[in-house]
Scaffold this motif. Sequence first.
Motif, short mmCIF file in Angstrom:
data_model
loop_
_atom_site.label_atom_id
_atom_site.label_comp_id
_atom_site.label_asym_id
_atom_site.label_seq_id
_atom_site.Cartn_x
_atom_site.Cartn_y
_atom_site.Cartn_z
N VAL A 165 -5.45 -35.23 -16.27
CA VAL A 165 -5.36 -35.70 -17.65
C VAL A 165 -6.78 -35.90 -18.20
O VAL A 165 -7.71 -36.17 -17.43
CB VAL A 165 -4.54 -37.00 -17.73
CG1 VAL A 165 -5.23 -38.14 -16.98
CG2 VAL A 165 -4.25 -37.41 -19.15
N GLY B 33 -6.23 -40.35 -21.93
CA GLY B 33 -4.82 -40.00 -21.78
C GLY B 33 -4.04 -41.01 -20.96
O GLY B 33 -4.57 -42.04 -20.55
N LEU C 124 -0.72 -41.61 -17.93
CA LEU C 124 0.18 -41.12 -16.89
C LEU C 124 1.07 -42.28 -16.44
O LEU C 124 0.66 -43.45 -16.53
CB LEU C 124 -0.60 -40.62 -15.66
CG LEU C 124 -1.28 -39.26 -15.74
CD1 LEU C 124 -2.13 -39.04 -14.49
CD2 LEU C 124 -0.26 -38.14 -15.88
#
Length: 126
Positions: free
Chosen positions: A12, A16, A18
């Motif tokens: 990523v 970002g 996750l």
Amino acid sequence: EVQLVESGGGLVQAGGSLRLSCAASGFTFDDYAIGWFRQAPGKAREGVSCLSESAGATYYTDSVKGRFTISKDNAKNTVYLQMINLKPEDTAIYYCAVKYNPYGSCTLIRGEYNYWGQGTQVTVSS
């Protein structure tokens, strides 16, 4: 037999998000603490976050406070680590682990955890 299986890692960009999952089998979360740890190349494994079922408490290491959230779904016997605003320094293999913890809050002392998953790689590019 206690088994932990992590998933959700990947590549990523910085900033970002996750969500890591840790699917547990062979036990239930009652009286157990669940921890997330990570290990970057050339570094020691460090504690990231933990959750104590008995105390209903969570704990985060300073570097992830405000960005990572640990949670669980008892129906699925799964623990999650939601990670937002990821940074390149978050790059590591992430492991979940459990220890018997019938009282009190959890800790991020690696040696106290008895069972470990195989890990999932998280890579954050700059």
